[in-house]
Design an enzyme around this catalytic site. Structure first.
Site, PDB file in Angstrom:
ATOM      1  N   ALA A 192    -114.693   4.107  22.585  1.00  0.00           N
ATOM      2  CA  ALA A 192    -115.452   4.476  21.388  1.00  0.00           C
ATOM      3  C   ALA A 192    -116.055   5.850  21.668  1.00  0.00           C
ATOM      4  O   ALA A 192    -117.262   6.026  21.755  1.00  0.00           O
ATOM      5  CB  ALA A 192    -116.536   3.447  21.093  1.00  0.00           C
ATOM      6  N   ASN A 223    -105.069  12.708  11.787  1.00  0.00           N
ATOM      7  CA  ASN A 223    -105.629  11.406  12.160  1.00  0.00           C
ATOM      8  C   ASN A 223    -106.291  10.830  10.911  1.00  0.00           C
ATOM      9  O   ASN A 223    -107.341  11.317  10.478  1.00  0.00           O
ATOM     10  CB  ASN A 223    -106.648  11.599  13.296  1.00  0.00           C
ATOM     11  CG  ASN A 223    -107.292  10.287  13.703  1.00  0.00           C
ATOM     12  OD1 ASN A 223    -106.984   9.226  13.137  1.00  0.00           O
ATOM     13  ND2 ASN A 223    -108.182  10.352  14.677  1.00  0.00           N
ATOM     14  N   CYS A 244    -109.992   7.913  10.277  1.00  0.00           N
ATOM     15  CA  CYS A 244    -111.421   8.228  10.122  1.00  0.00           C
ATOM     16  C   CYS A 244    -111.961   7.635   8.816  1.00  0.00           C
ATOM     17  O   CYS A 244    -111.253   7.573   7.814  1.00  0.00           O
ATOM     18  CB  CYS A 244    -111.626   9.731  10.046  1.00  0.00           C
ATOM     19  SG  CYS A 244    -110.798  10.601  11.346  1.00  0.00           S
ATOM     20  N   THR A 269    -105.215   3.452  17.796  1.00  0.00           N
ATOM     21  CA  THR A 269    -105.750   2.264  18.494  1.00  0.00           C
ATOM     22  C   THR A 269    -106.061   1.124  17.524  1.00  0.00           C
ATOM     23  O   THR A 269    -106.343   1.337  16.347  1.00  0.00           O
ATOM     24  CB  THR A 269    -107.029   2.631  19.260  1.00  0.00           C
ATOM     25  OG1 THR A 269    -107.945   3.238  18.359  1.00  0.00           O
ATOM     26  CG2 THR A 269    -106.741   3.574  20.400  1.00  0.00           C
ATOM     27  N   GLY A 298    -103.191   1.095  25.420  1.00  0.00           N
ATOM     28  CA  GLY A 298    -102.552   0.707  26.676  1.00  0.00           C
ATOM     29  C   GLY A 298    -101.480  -0.359  26.466  1.00  0.00           C
ATOM     30  O   GLY A 298    -101.167  -0.740  25.332  1.00  0.00           O
ATOM     31  N   GLY A 305     -97.991   3.912  21.817  1.00  0.00           N
ATOM     32  CA  GLY A 305     -98.676   2.645  22.082  1.00  0.00           C
ATOM     33  C   GLY A 305     -98.220   1.981  23.362  1.00  0.00           C
ATOM     34  O   GLY A 305     -97.170   1.339  23.398  1.00  0.00           O
ATOM     35  N   GLY A 306     -98.998   2.165  24.423  1.00  0.00           N
ATOM     36  CA  GLY A 306     -98.751   1.441  25.666  1.00  0.00           C
ATOM     37  C   GLY A 306     -97.570   1.921  26.480  1.00  0.00           C
ATOM     38  O   GLY A 306     -97.123   1.219  27.385  1.00  0.00           O
ATOM     39  N   THR A 361    -102.901   6.400  27.053  1.00  0.00           N
ATOM     40  CA  THR A 361    -103.702   5.788  28.112  1.00  0.00           C
ATOM     41  C   THR A 361    -103.078   5.921  29.503  1.00  0.00           C
ATOM     42  O   THR A 361    -103.800   6.072  30.496  1.00  0.00           O
ATOM     43  CB  THR A 361    -103.938   4.305  27.756  1.00  0.00           C
ATOM     44  OG1 THR A 361    -104.597   4.265  26.489  1.00  0.00           O
ATOM     45  CG2 THR A 361    -104.796   3.595  28.775  1.00  0.00           C
TER      46      THR A 361
HETATM   47  C1  LIG Z   1    -109.886   7.996  25.108  1.00  0.00           C
HETATM   48  C2  LIG Z   1    -109.007   8.098  23.901  1.00  0.00           C
HETATM   49  C3  LIG Z   1    -109.239   9.100  22.949  1.00  0.00           C
HETATM   50  C4  LIG Z   1    -108.427   9.203  21.807  1.00  0.00           C
HETATM   51  N1  LIG Z   1    -108.672  10.213  20.898  1.00  0.00           N
HETATM   52  C5  LIG Z   1    -107.850  10.333  19.808  1.00  0.00           C
HETATM   53  C6  LIG Z   1    -108.042  11.412  18.871  1.00  0.00           C
HETATM   54  O1  LIG Z   1    -108.911  12.272  19.023  1.00  0.00           O
HETATM   55  N2  LIG Z   1    -107.228  11.452  17.782  1.00  0.00           N
HETATM   56  C7  LIG Z   1    -106.223  10.528  17.582  1.00  0.00           C
HETATM   57  O2  LIG Z   1    -105.484  10.633  16.596  1.00  0.00           O
HETATM   58  N3  LIG Z   1    -105.994   9.542  18.478  1.00  0.00           N
HETATM   59  C8  LIG Z   1    -106.784   9.421  19.580  1.00  0.00           C
HETATM   60  N4  LIG Z   1    -106.549   8.413  20.487  1.00  0.00           N
HETATM   61  C9  LIG Z   1    -105.418   7.470  20.265  1.00  0.00           C
HETATM   62  C10 LIG Z   1    -104.196   7.836  21.114  1.00  0.00           C
HETATM   63  O3  LIG Z   1    -103.730   9.125  20.817  1.00  0.00           O
HETATM   64  C11 LIG Z   1    -103.064   6.797  20.936  1.00  0.00           C
HETATM   65  O4  LIG Z   1    -102.670   6.772  19.585  1.00  0.00           O
HETATM   66  C12 LIG Z   1    -103.490   5.391  21.339  1.00  0.00           C
HETATM   67  O5  LIG Z   1    -104.314   5.419  22.485  1.00  0.00           O
HETATM   68  C13 LIG Z   1    -102.290   4.468  21.610  1.00  0.00           C
HETATM   69  O6  LIG Z   1    -101.461   4.981  22.637  1.00  0.00           O
HETATM   70  P1  LIG Z   1    -101.584   4.541  24.197  1.00  0.00           P
HETATM   71  O7  LIG Z   1    -101.541   3.051  24.236  1.00  0.00           O
HETATM   72  O8  LIG Z   1    -100.431   5.193  24.879  1.00  0.00           O
HETATM   73  O9  LIG Z   1    -102.898   5.065  24.676  1.00  0.00           O
HETATM   74  C14 LIG Z   1    -107.361   8.297  21.630  1.00  0.00           C
HETATM   75  C15 LIG Z   1    -107.123   7.286  22.584  1.00  0.00           C
HETATM   76  C16 LIG Z   1    -107.922   7.180  23.706  1.00  0.00           C
HETATM   77  C17 LIG Z   1    -107.625   6.100  24.727  1.00  0.00           C
END
Ligand SMILES: Cc1cc2nc3c(=O)[nH]c(=O)nc-3n(C[C@H](O)[C@H](O)[C@H](O)COP(=O)(O)O)c2cc1C
Length: 312
Positions: A79, A136, A139, A202, A226, A252-253, A275
């Site tokens: 968050a 994004n 929001c 997420t 993740g 995603g993950g 992640t």
């Molecule tokens: C710490 C963190 C910050 C993130 N900040 C953004 C962001 O600023 N804008 C956005 O569109 N997604 C943001 N995301 C989402 C990631 O870009 C991604 O869509 C999501 O984590 C799923 O992919 P993953 O499982 O490979 O992490 C963020 C995710 C994490 C974990």
């Protein structure tokens, strides 16, 4: 289908996201790779397919108070609250370095109103080195009582159209998984003029500290990412790819080349890694190598032969 020789050291990994050509399908996901410079000693940045930078808003944002991150089984909750330096500092302090990396830079943007999305797009118009924008839409829209743009098709289409009209580069719309029908959201983005869609952002989750009987995150709820979300992301990419005619980017993950290849077979033209960068900062480069090995071993002419190759 073209076949390569066993000895061919350079498998063809190029993919096209509309008019944008990537040297390979592996990008880093927004918010997990800073503004790239943070990773320059760990990763050969020029080997990536693209870099998606942390979400940028019109004004700088401090984000949420701590605790902002917690590890969960097979994933993490965050968050952060969209903390970022704001568009002016992004342009003056981050863009020239990013431009010098030599791979496509995709700028992730966010706003509280459609007008904010439009204004940030106008500000980025003409800034050198930007290959594409990623919107994004997870929001909350302050003018519509805080309902996320990404959960109402008409709102997703409206924000896409506003950005597309003001943009000088291709527009990618990043879909939220927190909806009942992701195909409907994908079509809304396409109707709004999106050049491509990326998914998933997420999933909303929560963690509780039983000892204190309090939420772990100061914000109470956060975004789950993740490996825990990979099966959901794969399903959504598959459904979205079947619903639209524009390229789909899978997120995603993803932790290894096999994960990335699964998304490509499900219909993704490219992928983003989030992640996993926190666990292994070199993961994106390793995934590029692994995809290359797979294409070579499978004797495919190109990674493009694998996009949507799933047999159901
Ligand atoms: C710490 C963190 C910050 C993130 N900040 C953004 C962001 O600023 N804008 C956005 O569109 N997604 C943001 N995301 C989402 C990631 O870009 C991604 O869509 C999501 O984590 C799923 O992919 P993953 O499982 O490979 O992490 C963020 C995710 C994490 C974990």
């Amino acid at each position: 289908m073209e076949f390569v020789k066993d000895s061919d050291p350079y498998p063809d990994l190029r993919v096209n996201i509309g008019s944008l050509e990537l040297q390979n399908p592996v990008m880093t996901a927004s918010g997990t790779f800073g503004y790239a410079r943070e990773f320059e000693d760990l990763v050969n940045l020029h080997r990536l397919g693209g870099i998606v930078v942390k979400g940028i808003s019109l004004q700088p944002r401090a984000g949420n108070p701590p605790q902002r991150i917690v590890e969960t089984p097979c994933g993490m909750l965050n968050a952060i609250g969209l903390q970022n330096v704001g568009v002016e500092r992004f342009i003056s302090e981050k863009m020239s370095y990013l431009e010098g990396v030599g791979v496509p830079v995709i700028v992730n943007i966010l706003g509280d109103t459609v007008d904010e999305y439009r204004r940030i797009t106008e500000r980025l118009r003409g800034v050198a080195g930007i290959a594409a924008l990623e919107i994004n839409i997870s929001c909350p829209n302050v003018k519509k009582g805080g309902v996320a743009f990404g959960t109402v098709p008409a709102m997703a289409a409206a924000v896409t159209e506003a950005v597309k009209t003001a943009a000088h580069v291709p527009v990618m719309v990043k879909l939220s998984p927190n909806v009942a029908d992701v195909a409907e959201m994908a079509r809304a983005a396409e109707d709004g003029g999106a050049d491509s869609i990326s998914l998933i952002n997420t999933l909303i989750g929560m963690a509780i500290d039983l000892e204190r009987r309090r939420p772990v995150l100061a914000n109470v709820i956060g975004g789950l990412s993740g490996p825990a979300i990979k099966p959901i992301a794969l399903r959504m990419v598959y459904q979205a790819a079947g619903a639209v005619n524009i390229p789909v980017i899978g997120i995603g993950g993803i932790e290894c080349a096999e994960d990335a290849l699964e998304f490509i077979v499900a219909g993704a033209t490219a992928v983003q890694i989030g992640t996993a960068n926190f666990i292994n900062p070199r993961v994106s480069e390793e995934v590029v190598d692994g995809i290359g090995d797979y294409v070579r071993a499978s004797k495919l002419g190109s990674i493009r032969d694998l996009i949507g190759a799933l047999e159901v």
